[in-house]
Scaffold this active site. Structure first.
Site, mmCIF file in Angstrom:
data_model
loop_
_atom_site.group_PDB
_atom_site.id
_atom_site.type_symbol
_atom_site.label_atom_id
_atom_site.label_comp_id
_atom_site.label_asym_id
_atom_site.label_seq_id
_atom_site.Cartn_x
_atom_site.Cartn_y
_atom_site.Cartn_z
ATOM 1 N N ASP A 184 0.822 -1.219 0.000
ATOM 2 C CA ASP A 184 0.000 0.000 0.000
ATOM 3 C C ASP A 184 0.855 1.268 0.000
ATOM 4 O OD1 ASP A 184 -1.920 -2.001 0.430
ATOM 5 O OD2 ASP A 184 -1.967 -1.628 2.575
ATOM 6 N N GLU A 225 -11.113 -2.051 -3.773
ATOM 7 C CA GLU A 225 -10.599 -1.269 -2.655
ATOM 8 C C GLU A 225 -9.629 -0.201 -3.169
ATOM 9 O OE1 GLU A 225 -8.785 -4.142 -0.101
ATOM 10 O OE2 GLU A 225 -7.068 -4.445 -1.390
#
Length: 345
Positions: free
Chosen positions: A45, A229
């Site tokens: 991420d 997401e």
């Protein structure tokens, strides 16, 4: 959700693996170029920023981990954002322990760096997004200090059909701040912030900016098909581009993560893909995924950020190989006003 909650453990294992392979790391260190992926650090991420002549990458785990580089090739570990969790986190999530913060988002506005991050409770969409600010990213500066800004948004199981993780701040042409976020459940959301960029503007209005048909229930501990997401909104000329991640992360060579995009002239959408399909109704044009064919090196790529450094646009993401997650950075070109990754030959 389950996979998100074991991030810290898996990251620790990844770092241990790297420590056990010093010769291989030494051979690869210093050879990284844009278009490659790093051997060190291994990340999940990632978001990138540049201050002065230094690039920074912030990523999931360990109180939000930070690495720095002068050239986007050779990286050096920096202090984590948090050495202890802000008190409000345990108040909102009573069973929260440790420093398992995820998916940082970093941008500079009004003379401050704003860092958004998330954490959650295992198997539920009981999640929170918090914010911290700093005058500088340089830990050697006398002005360096992360200041807790508290909670921005929370999702509650049984009340909400959305999940407050994977935050991203975008600022519109009028200087208004908008927070996008979301993982699985009923899609990705967008909400306007007050001028402090820390609280939700009233009256509250929530927008679904991306969603996919799903074959699992909200109460399932693991999502099935229809996973989506990590929204990231990037302004380029007249369009806002919404990047999202589809499918499965965090499963090594079995990961199927891929980056999709749509665009809109309004920050609130609708975001349409190349085929004219609304991303809120399952649309999304492929930008980057895993390798195809028999000789795969990277099995999946996802959870991206997009930044402009010195007039050049870059996409950063984490890539899954046979060992662990790695940082990927590639240049972006724009063809007919759509982002295209410049693949290194």
């Amino acid at each position: 959700m389950k996979s998100k909650l074991i991030i810290a453990v898996l990251l620790a294992c990844a770092l241990k693996t790297m420590a056990q392979q010093p010769a291989a790391n030494a051979r690869n260190r210093g050879r990284f170029q844009v278009g490659d992926v790093t051997t060190d650090p291994g990340v999940r991420d990632p978001c990138m920023a540049k201050e002065g002549d230094t690039y920074y990458v912030y990523f999931t785990g360990g109180g939000i981990q930070v690495w720095a580089s002068k050239d986007m090739k050779s990286w050096t570990k920096q202090p984590s954002v948090f050495s202890v969790a802000p008190e409000w986190v345990a108040q909102r999530l009573p069973s929260f322990k440790g420093l398992g913060f995820w998916a940082p988002d970093l941008s500079f506005h009004n003379g401050l760096w704003y860092l958004y991050y998330a954490t959650s409770i295992f198997g539920k969409n009981t999640s929170v997004v918090g914010v911290a600010t700093n005058k500088t990213l340089d830990p050697n500066s006398k002005d360096y200090k992360w200041v807790d800004g508290g909670m921005v948004v929370q999702s509650v199981t049984g009340r909400d059909d959305w999940n407050a993780i994977d935050p991203n701040l975008a600022v519109d042409e009028n200087g208004n701040g908008w927070l996008s976020f979301g993982s699985h459940w009923n899609g990705l959301k967008l909400v306007k912030l007050n001028p402090d960029f820390k609280t939700i503007a009233e009256p509250q209005e929530w927008y679904t900016i991306a969603s996919r048909p799903r074959d699992y229930k909200y109460t399932d501990p693991e999502p099935g098909n229809g996973q989506i997401e990590a929204p990231f909104i990037f302004k380029k000329d007249k369009y806002y581009y919404l990047f999202v991640s589809w499918d499965s992360c965090c499963s090594g060579v079995n990961s199927t993560y891929n980056v999709r995009v749509g665009r809109s002239e309004k920050i609130t959408g609708p975001y349409m893909d190349k085929e004219g399909v609304n991303m809120a109704k399952g649309g999304g044009t492929l930008v980057r995924g895993g390798d195809t064919g028999d000789n795969k090196v990277f099995y999946a790529r996802g959870h991206n950020s997009v930044e402009t450094f010195d007039g050049v646009d870059y996409i950063a993401y984490h890539a899954y190989t046979t060992t662990y997650e790695r940082l990927g950075i590639e240049k972006l070109a724009w063809e007919n006003e759509w982002p295209v990754v410049i693949v290194k030959k």
